[in-house]
Design an enzyme around this catalytic site. Structure first.
Site, PDB file in Angstrom:
ATOM      1  N   THR A 135     -17.435 -11.324 -42.424  1.00 48.63           N
ATOM      2  CA  THR A 135     -18.762 -11.595 -42.743  1.00 48.63           C
ATOM      3  C   THR A 135     -19.089 -13.168 -43.329  1.00 48.63           C
ATOM      4  O   THR A 135     -20.262 -13.739 -43.694  1.00 48.63           O
ATOM      5  CB  THR A 135     -19.973 -10.977 -44.162  1.00 48.63           C
ATOM      6  OG1 THR A 135     -19.978  -9.509 -42.505  1.00 48.63           O
ATOM      7  CG2 THR A 135     -21.393 -10.806 -43.874  1.00 48.63           C
ATOM      8  N   LYS A 155      -6.074 -17.388 -50.120  1.00 51.02           N
ATOM      9  CA  LYS A 155      -6.411 -17.784 -48.592  1.00 51.02           C
ATOM     10  C   LYS A 155      -8.034 -16.925 -48.113  1.00 51.02           C
ATOM     11  O   LYS A 155      -8.244 -17.577 -48.522  1.00 51.02           O
ATOM     12  CB  LYS A 155      -4.606 -16.697 -48.235  1.00 51.02           C
ATOM     13  CG  LYS A 155      -3.498 -17.469 -48.879  1.00 51.02           C
ATOM     14  CD  LYS A 155      -2.434 -16.631 -48.392  1.00 51.02           C
ATOM     15  CE  LYS A 155      -2.308 -15.584 -48.013  1.00 51.02           C
ATOM     16  NZ  LYS A 155      -0.694 -15.057 -47.709  1.00 51.02           N
ATOM     17  N   GLU A 161     -27.224  -2.679 -48.045  1.00 53.81           N
ATOM     18  CA  GLU A 161     -28.503  -2.192 -47.288  1.00 53.81           C
ATOM     19  C   GLU A 161     -27.963  -0.900 -47.539  1.00 53.81           C
ATOM     20  O   GLU A 161     -28.907   0.184 -47.618  1.00 53.81           O
ATOM     21  CB  GLU A 161     -28.435  -2.520 -45.466  1.00 53.81           C
ATOM     22  CG  GLU A 161     -27.454  -2.659 -44.465  1.00 53.81           C
ATOM     23  CD  GLU A 161     -26.667  -4.648 -44.955  1.00 53.81           C
ATOM     24  OE1 GLU A 161     -26.050  -4.663 -46.026  1.00 53.81           O
ATOM     25  OE2 GLU A 161     -26.691  -4.836 -43.322  1.00 53.81           O
ATOM     26  N   GLY A 177     -12.059  -9.831 -48.618  1.00 52.50           N
ATOM     27  CA  GLY A 177     -11.337  -8.943 -47.980  1.00 52.50           C
ATOM     28  C   GLY A 177     -10.227  -8.829 -48.705  1.00 52.50           C
ATOM     29  O   GLY A 177     -10.031 -10.008 -49.348  1.00 52.50           O
ATOM     30  N   GLU A 195      -6.834  -5.340 -42.318  1.00 50.82           N
ATOM     31  CA  GLU A 195      -7.797  -4.265 -43.777  1.00 50.82           C
ATOM     32  C   GLU A 195      -8.278  -3.445 -43.147  1.00 50.82           C
ATOM     33  O   GLU A 195      -9.988  -3.198 -42.700  1.00 50.82           O
ATOM     34  CB  GLU A 195      -8.772  -5.216 -44.699  1.00 50.82           C
ATOM     35  CG  GLU A 195      -9.755  -4.277 -45.775  1.00 50.82           C
ATOM     36  CD  GLU A 195     -10.426  -5.176 -46.587  1.00 50.82           C
ATOM     37  OE1 GLU A 195     -11.521  -5.752 -45.822  1.00 50.82           O
ATOM     38  OE2 GLU A 195     -10.544  -5.625 -47.952  1.00 50.82           O
ATOM     39  N   CYS A 220     -11.334  -3.589 -52.380  1.00 52.28           N
ATOM     40  CA  CYS A 220     -10.875  -4.760 -52.201  1.00 52.28           C
ATOM     41  C   CYS A 220      -9.497  -5.400 -52.579  1.00 52.28           C
ATOM     42  O   CYS A 220      -8.681  -6.188 -51.955  1.00 52.28           O
ATOM     43  CB  CYS A 220     -12.243  -5.486 -52.602  1.00 52.28           C
ATOM     44  SG  CYS A 220     -12.354  -5.996 -54.287  1.00 52.28           S
TER      45      CYS A 220
HETATM   46  P1  NAD Z   1     -19.924  -6.894 -45.430  1.00 50.69           P
HETATM   47  O1  NAD Z   1     -19.486  -8.422 -45.582  1.00 50.69           O
HETATM   48  O2  NAD Z   1     -20.376  -5.767 -44.517  1.00 50.69           O
HETATM   49  O3  NAD Z   1     -21.506  -7.025 -46.207  1.00 50.69           O
HETATM   50  C1  NAD Z   1     -21.350  -8.067 -47.850  1.00 50.69           C
HETATM   51  C2  NAD Z   1     -22.918  -8.375 -48.120  1.00 50.69           C
HETATM   52  O4  NAD Z   1     -23.052  -9.570 -46.823  1.00 50.69           O
HETATM   53  C3  NAD Z   1     -24.200  -7.400 -47.787  1.00 50.69           C
HETATM   54  O5  NAD Z   1     -24.627  -7.319 -49.129  1.00 50.69           O
HETATM   55  C4  NAD Z   1     -24.615  -7.338 -46.427  1.00 50.69           C
HETATM   56  O6  NAD Z   1     -25.882  -7.130 -45.998  1.00 50.69           O
HETATM   57  C5  NAD Z   1     -24.681  -9.645 -46.454  1.00 50.69           C
HETATM   58  N1  NAD Z   1     -24.625 -10.243 -45.028  1.00 50.69           N
HETATM   59  C6  NAD Z   1     -24.330  -9.508 -44.168  1.00 50.69           C
HETATM   60  N2  NAD Z   1     -24.380 -10.472 -43.439  1.00 50.69           N
HETATM   61  C7  NAD Z   1     -24.881 -11.850 -43.501  1.00 50.69           C
HETATM   62  C8  NAD Z   1     -25.765 -12.631 -43.142  1.00 50.69           C
HETATM   63  N3  NAD Z   1     -25.493 -13.049 -41.809  1.00 50.69           N
HETATM   64  N4  NAD Z   1     -26.260 -13.012 -44.478  1.00 50.69           N
HETATM   65  C9  NAD Z   1     -26.029 -12.708 -45.556  1.00 50.69           C
HETATM   66  N5  NAD Z   1     -25.336 -11.805 -46.072  1.00 50.69           N
HETATM   67  C10 NAD Z   1     -25.154 -11.398 -44.899  1.00 50.69           C
HETATM   68  O7  NAD Z   1     -18.949  -6.492 -46.435  1.00 50.69           O
HETATM   69  P2  NAD Z   1     -19.440  -4.700 -46.716  1.00 50.69           P
HETATM   70  O8  NAD Z   1     -19.079  -3.878 -45.579  1.00 50.69           O
HETATM   71  O9  NAD Z   1     -20.606  -4.342 -47.302  1.00 50.69           O
HETATM   72  O10 NAD Z   1     -18.038  -4.067 -47.724  1.00 50.69           O
HETATM   73  C11 NAD Z   1     -16.736  -4.104 -47.563  1.00 50.69           C
HETATM   74  C12 NAD Z   1     -16.191  -5.790 -48.059  1.00 50.69           C
HETATM   75  O11 NAD Z   1     -16.072  -6.127 -48.905  1.00 50.69           O
HETATM   76  C13 NAD Z   1     -14.631  -5.078 -47.922  1.00 50.69           C
HETATM   77  O12 NAD Z   1     -13.853  -6.684 -46.883  1.00 50.69           O
HETATM   78  C14 NAD Z   1     -14.306  -5.660 -49.331  1.00 50.69           C
HETATM   79  O13 NAD Z   1     -12.682  -5.623 -49.503  1.00 50.69           O
HETATM   80  C15 NAD Z   1     -14.757  -7.124 -49.623  1.00 50.69           C
HETATM   81  N6  NAD Z   1     -14.803  -6.353 -50.961  1.00 50.69           N
HETATM   82  C16 NAD Z   1     -13.924  -7.800 -51.883  1.00 50.69           C
HETATM   83  C17 NAD Z   1     -14.577  -7.761 -52.790  1.00 50.69           C
HETATM   84  C18 NAD Z   1     -13.796  -8.462 -53.993  1.00 50.69           C
HETATM   85  O14 NAD Z   1     -14.235  -8.863 -55.193  1.00 50.69           O
HETATM   86  N7  NAD Z   1     -13.142  -9.577 -53.556  1.00 50.69           N
HETATM   87  C19 NAD Z   1     -14.675  -6.495 -53.806  1.00 50.69           C
HETATM   88  C20 NAD Z   1     -15.508  -5.501 -53.195  1.00 50.69           C
HETATM   89  C21 NAD Z   1     -15.674  -6.076 -50.945  1.00 50.69           C
END
Ligand code: NAD
Length: 486
Positions: free
Chosen positions: A239, A459, A185, A259, A389, A291
């Protein structure tokens, strides 16, 4: 190369090849993290908009030509996407930097370049989505077909909007699926620009749809929608549990990229200059909002104080500031809530006995969400600042005595996305790489990523892989066909 701050028109939804206002008529302001000021707004969709987008994607999959278009023809379209990304590089850099606060130099070299490479790589892969023939002990002609899954619901986070949406959309489209993309968002702007670019490249109407809005409404509606065949989720572990269990209930395939909290191990035989360079890159890259960052440095006790001293000097010299200054290496955090989280963890680390070697405070600049790159030594392994994290420009440094202890410390958090080590001993490099619990292990550098190499977690960092042929497999299903020759 310098880039001007862009003027960004208010965003609308992209559904069935058309730009539309949300049925809700609601809008969300988008804030520039380097000033805290509103730069534009986007449509705030509701469940009705998600339904319209899934319906458009469904129709495009069931009736449209995309799924049945020969892979070689889909490949040409995806290659055009890569070409247009390169042609419109300045525009993408400006929009992504203004939206997320990414330094323009990083955004050009990493985000935009990687997005183009992702489309290029999956353009090539689109030509080899094929099956195999098998020999059976009955008179038959037996073969497998690799078929697209259908409608993919792609949900992406704020930190690498362009790269992470492309890492889903490119393989999904290469395999013949259609997509409804819900970007984060707070960082939706490049997703809207990409919808324009994919349409310009000739992706048919309804094959890519972009719906902007909140996770609890738009994300949730996408998870619950019966017309969605697969969920591709990237976001936090906290999430991610919900999409994983919702998809589980519906028995839908899902990939979960969650994460991380990676460790870099510096052994006593490491090349120190290289190791410190990688350590700095590992935690300041993308302002620590990575991440696969390396926020935990594990140093052999014989080098501990030396490494801290060299690190302090190197980190103090990293240029922090305006993301539109081409010299900037570290920009602001992407939002106020991210900055507040970092401040809270540094406070916790101090309370837990951590020694702040450099940084440890926000940087007051133009009303933006800046935090100085920070190194914290002497924390115990149970510290929350070590185990959780933080997702900001903060590095914790711990000491170890033996290889076994280093491996145990590296594997001691619930996460397992990335891990790495620095050594000049080849046997040790292979031995330790095999023992680290992570989806990717780097030796003597950090953050080497390429669309050809799969990445993903073990994990609590998730399951499934993006990149490589593995990602293409995750967007297809296998059908066996056995024709009797009797
Ligand atoms: P977030 O989990 O807050 O949000 C991710 C997405 O999920 C957003 O689009 C959000 O709107 C959506 N979302 C939230 N609630 C939801 C629901 N109930 N149903 C469906 N969708 C929902 O993450 P963030 O703060 O935007 O991003 C940071 C996190 O992402 C960190 O933990 C990071 O490590 C992780 N990340 C992981 C990777 C990977 O490849 N493993 C890559 C980038 C970021």
């Amino acid at each position: 190369m310098s880039v001007n701050r862009p003027h960004i028109e208010p965003g609308r939804l992209f559904i069935g090849g058309e730009w539309r206002e949300a049925l809700t008529k609601d809008r969300r302001n988008i804030v520039d993290p380097s000033s805290g000021k509103v730069i534009t707004s986007v449509a705030e969709a509701g469940t009705g908009d998600v339904d319209a987008a899934v319906t458009a994607a469904r129709e495009a999959f069931d009736a449209g030509p995309w799924a049945h278009t020969p892979g070689r023809v889909r490949a040409r379209v995806l290659h055009r996407v890569a070409d247009i990304i390169r042609r419109r590089e300045d525009e993408l850099v400006a929009v992504e930097s203004a939206d997320v606060g990414k330094p323009v130099s990083l955004c050009r070299a990493v985000d935009v370049a990687t997005a183009a490479e992702e489309y290029e790589y999956y353009s090539a892969m689109a030509q080899s989505v094929d099956g195999a023939t098998r020999q059976l002990p009955i008179p038959s002609h037996a073969y497998t077909r690799r078929e697209p899954l259908g409608v993919v619901g792609a949900i992406t986070p704020f930190n690498f909007p362009l790269v992470l949406s492309s890492s889903k959309i490119a393989p999904a489209l290469a395999a013949g699926n259609t997509v409804v993309h819900k970007p984060a968002e707070e960082a939706p702007l490049s997703a809207l620009l990409m919808a324009e670019i994919l349409a310009e490249a000739g992706v048919p109407d309804g094959v890519l749809n972009v719906v902007t809005g909140g996770g609890s409404v738009v994300g949730e509606a996408l998870l619950q929608h019966r017309g969605v065949d697969k969920i591709a989720f990237t976001g936090s572990t906290r999430t991610g549990r919900h999409p994983a269990s919702t998809a589980g209930q519906a028995l839908k395939p899902v990939t979960m990229e969650l994460g991380g909290n990676a460790a870099q191990i510096v052994f006593e035989d490491a090349d120190l200059d290289k190791a410190v360079g990688a350590a700095v890159k590992g935690f300041v890259f993308n302002t620590g909002q990575f991440c696969m960052g390396g926020p935990r440095l594990l140093v052999h006790s014989s080098l501990y104080e030396t490494v801290l001293e060299v690190l302090a000097g190197a980190v103090a010299g990293v240029p922090v500031g305006d993301p539109f200054d081409p010299e900037t290496v570290v920009g602001p955090m992407a939002g106020e809530r991210h900055l507040a989280k970092v401040e809270e963890y540094v406070r916790i680390a101090r309370d837990e006995g951590g020694r702040v070697v450099v940084g440890g405070e926000r940087l007051e600049l133009d009303g933006g969400f800046y935090y100085r790159p920070t190194v914290i030594a002497d924390l115990g392994n149970e510290s929350r600042a070590v185990q959780e994290e933080i997702f900001g420009p903060v590095l914790t440094v711990q000491r170890f005595e033996t290889e076994d202890e280093a491996v145990a410390l590296a594997n001691s958090t619930p996460y397992g996305l990335a891990s790495g080590l620095h050594t000049t001993d080849l046997s040790r490099a292979h031995r330790v790489a095999a023992r680290l619990q992570a989806g990717i292990v780097w030796v003597n550098d950090w953050a080497m990523l390429d669309p050809a190499m799969p990445f993903g977690g073990v994990k609590q960092s998730g399951y499934g892989r993006e990149y490589g042929p593995e990602a293409l497999e995750a967007y297809t299903k296998v059908k066996s066909v056995i024709i009797s020759l009797a």
